[in-house]
Design an enzyme around this catalytic site. Structure first.
Site, mmCIF file in Angstrom:
data_model
loop_
_atom_site.group_PDB
_atom_site.id
_atom_site.type_symbol
_atom_site.label_atom_id
_atom_site.label_comp_id
_atom_site.label_asym_id
_atom_site.label_seq_id
_atom_site.Cartn_x
_atom_site.Cartn_y
_atom_site.Cartn_z
ATOM 1 N N GLU A 116 51.092 35.291 24.179
ATOM 2 C CA GLU A 116 49.190 35.291 23.953
ATOM 3 C C GLU A 116 49.410 35.489 22.447
ATOM 4 O O GLU A 116 48.243 36.309 22.219
ATOM 5 C CB GLU A 116 49.296 35.964 24.969
ATOM 6 C CG GLU A 116 49.343 36.174 26.302
ATOM 7 C CD GLU A 116 48.549 34.374 26.800
ATOM 8 O OE1 GLU A 116 48.498 33.707 25.779
ATOM 9 O OE2 GLU A 116 49.064 34.123 27.869
ATOM 10 N N HIS A 139 46.454 43.222 26.995
ATOM 11 C CA HIS A 139 46.759 42.132 28.128
ATOM 12 C C HIS A 139 47.661 43.154 29.337
ATOM 13 O O HIS A 139 48.079 42.968 29.333
ATOM 14 C CB HIS A 139 46.653 41.252 27.803
ATOM 15 C CG HIS A 139 46.977 40.116 28.583
ATOM 16 N ND1 HIS A 139 45.807 39.418 29.433
ATOM 17 C CD2 HIS A 139 47.970 39.096 29.106
ATOM 18 C CE1 HIS A 139 46.169 38.206 30.296
ATOM 19 N NE2 HIS A 139 47.394 38.366 30.791
ATOM 20 N N HIS A 141 47.276 42.201 34.474
ATOM 21 C CA HIS A 141 47.021 41.720 35.452
ATOM 22 C C HIS A 141 46.847 42.737 36.667
ATOM 23 O O HIS A 141 47.632 43.126 37.555
ATOM 24 C CB HIS A 141 47.690 40.345 35.213
ATOM 25 C CG HIS A 141 49.023 40.117 34.636
ATOM 26 N ND1 HIS A 141 49.809 39.086 34.766
ATOM 27 C CD2 HIS A 141 48.606 39.173 34.216
ATOM 28 C CE1 HIS A 141 50.125 38.233 34.109
ATOM 29 N NE2 HIS A 141 48.794 38.826 32.621
ATOM 30 N N GLU A 169 30.475 56.253 36.295
ATOM 31 C CA GLU A 169 31.247 55.598 34.816
ATOM 32 C C GLU A 169 30.714 54.511 34.473
ATOM 33 O O GLU A 169 30.847 54.835 32.751
ATOM 34 C CB GLU A 169 32.183 56.318 35.172
ATOM 35 C CG GLU A 169 33.005 57.502 35.874
ATOM 36 C CD GLU A 169 32.199 58.788 35.108
ATOM 37 O OE1 GLU A 169 32.907 58.977 34.548
ATOM 38 O OE2 GLU A 169 31.492 59.407 36.157
ATOM 39 N N HIS A 210 43.390 34.959 36.165
ATOM 40 C CA HIS A 210 44.443 35.772 35.098
ATOM 41 C C HIS A 210 44.649 36.805 34.472
ATOM 42 O O HIS A 210 44.893 37.697 35.540
ATOM 43 C CB HIS A 210 44.644 34.785 34.070
ATOM 44 C CG HIS A 210 46.230 34.567 33.187
ATOM 45 N ND1 HIS A 210 46.651 34.063 32.346
ATOM 46 C CD2 HIS A 210 46.159 36.076 32.709
ATOM 47 C CE1 HIS A 210 47.690 34.464 31.869
ATOM 48 N NE2 HIS A 210 47.006 36.067 31.698
HETATM 49 P P1 13P Z 1 54.766 36.650 27.893
HETATM 50 O O1 13P Z 1 55.274 37.505 28.736
HETATM 51 O O2 13P Z 1 54.583 35.992 27.193
HETATM 52 O O3 13P Z 1 53.556 38.284 27.494
HETATM 53 O O4 13P Z 1 53.380 36.444 28.666
HETATM 54 C C1 13P Z 1 52.775 37.276 29.852
HETATM 55 C C2 13P Z 1 51.639 36.681 30.109
HETATM 56 O O5 13P Z 1 50.723 38.152 30.731
HETATM 57 C C3 13P Z 1 50.860 35.540 30.097
HETATM 58 O O6 13P Z 1 49.621 35.710 30.016
HETATM 59 ZN ZN ZN Z 2 48.786 37.027 31.215
#
Ligand code: 13P
Ligand code: ZN
Length: 270
Positions: A116, A139, A141, A169, A210
């Site tokens: 990313e 980033h 998940h 909040e 995602h």
């Molecule tokens: P990477 O292992 O390349 O960082 O990818 C993980 C991810 O969250 C892809 O969106």
């Molecule tokens: Zn990701």
């Protein structure tokens, strides 16, 4: 030269990624962080003339030439970073051509930065253009954020409003709201460009189906933004279908006023 393992920025990466793993946000290799560093600080730990190898970026990062970042490696597990930072992290400088990254430390097993990287670097450019103090792109998940985003329309005002209505909040922590992108193929320049476009307006961007991006002037800000969205999304999902009380717009506005925040226009009806 000081020991890089003692560097505050390496300690922060180790601590933050371990926390994110424990929060359940970063399964397997899920998630990535890039952190813009101060050249003089890095120079206390590394010989800045010693480039270990160069790695193509695959896009034009001219706006960041000479800038140094510590970045999580692609395919690397957040749970393993603390015990082996030199394999799982890398320190890179954007080269003079703007299309290569110079590896100064890390990726010891021959690895490279996150897939990313385009979204991260393009987001840094966008955030720096509106906030010179910006430093971190994060980033991950987080489960409830993805779940909530699955049951809500791809509409950032509506998504933001639902969050503000679910937790007092929320409007205080992210009065600027949450940007939302539709489901796209990750790891591409296209998703990087789309994310960066949102980042001109938002510190938080959801990738439908995602995960989420959070940004900030430091780790705490980026982490705290994602943490507050995730907590709020959890409340939303736990109450889904049973909700009787949501926070009225008038109170959301008063909460923002109390903390001297300006909620994104066009969402509240007050
Ligand atoms: P990477 O292992 O390349 O960082 O990818 C993980 C991810 O969250 C892809 O969106
Ligand atoms: Zn990701």
């Amino acid at each position: 030269m000081k020991n890089i393992m003692e560097a505050p920025f390496i300690r922060e990466m180790r601590k933050t990624t371990a926390n994110m793993y424990r929060m359940g946000w970063d399964e397997r290799n899920g998630g990535n962080i890039s952190y813009l560093l101060d050249e003089s600080e890095v120079g206390e730990y590394l010989d800045l003339n010693n480039v270990l190898r160069t790695i193509p970026t695959g896009f034009d990062a001219s706006a960041l030439i000479g800038k140094i970042f510590v970045v999580t490696g692609t395919g690397k597990y957040f749970k393993n970073i603390d015990e082996d930072p030199e394999t799982n992290l890398g320190i890179v400088r954007i080269g003079k051509d703007g299309t290569t990254a110079e590896l100064l430390w890390g990726y010891k097993d021959g690895g490279k930065f996150t897939s990313e990287f385009p979204a991260h670097m393009m987001s840094h450019i966008a955030r720096l253009s509106v906030d010179p103090a910006h430093r971190v792109v994060m980033h991950s998940h987080p489960t409830y954020t993805i779940a909530m985003n699955t049951v809500c329309a791809v509409d950032e005002n509506e998504f933001t409003h639902k969050l503000w209505q679910s937790n007092t909040e929320a409007v205080v922590v992210f009065p600027d709201g949450v940007g939302v992108l539709p489901c796209m193929v990750c790891g591409t320049n296209e998703i990087g460009i789309a994310t960066a476009e949102k980042m001109k307006e938002y510190r938080l961007v959801v990738w439908t189906n995602h995960g989420i991006y959070g940004t900030g002037k430091d780790m705490d800000e980026a982490f705290g933004l994602i943490e507050t969205v995730e907590k709020t999304a959890q409340i939303y999902m736990l109450a889904l279908g049973q909700t009787v009380n949501v926070i009225p717009d008038k109170i959301i506005q008063e909460l923002a006023d109390l903390w001297h925040q300006t909620p994104k226009a066009g969402i509240l009806k007050v």
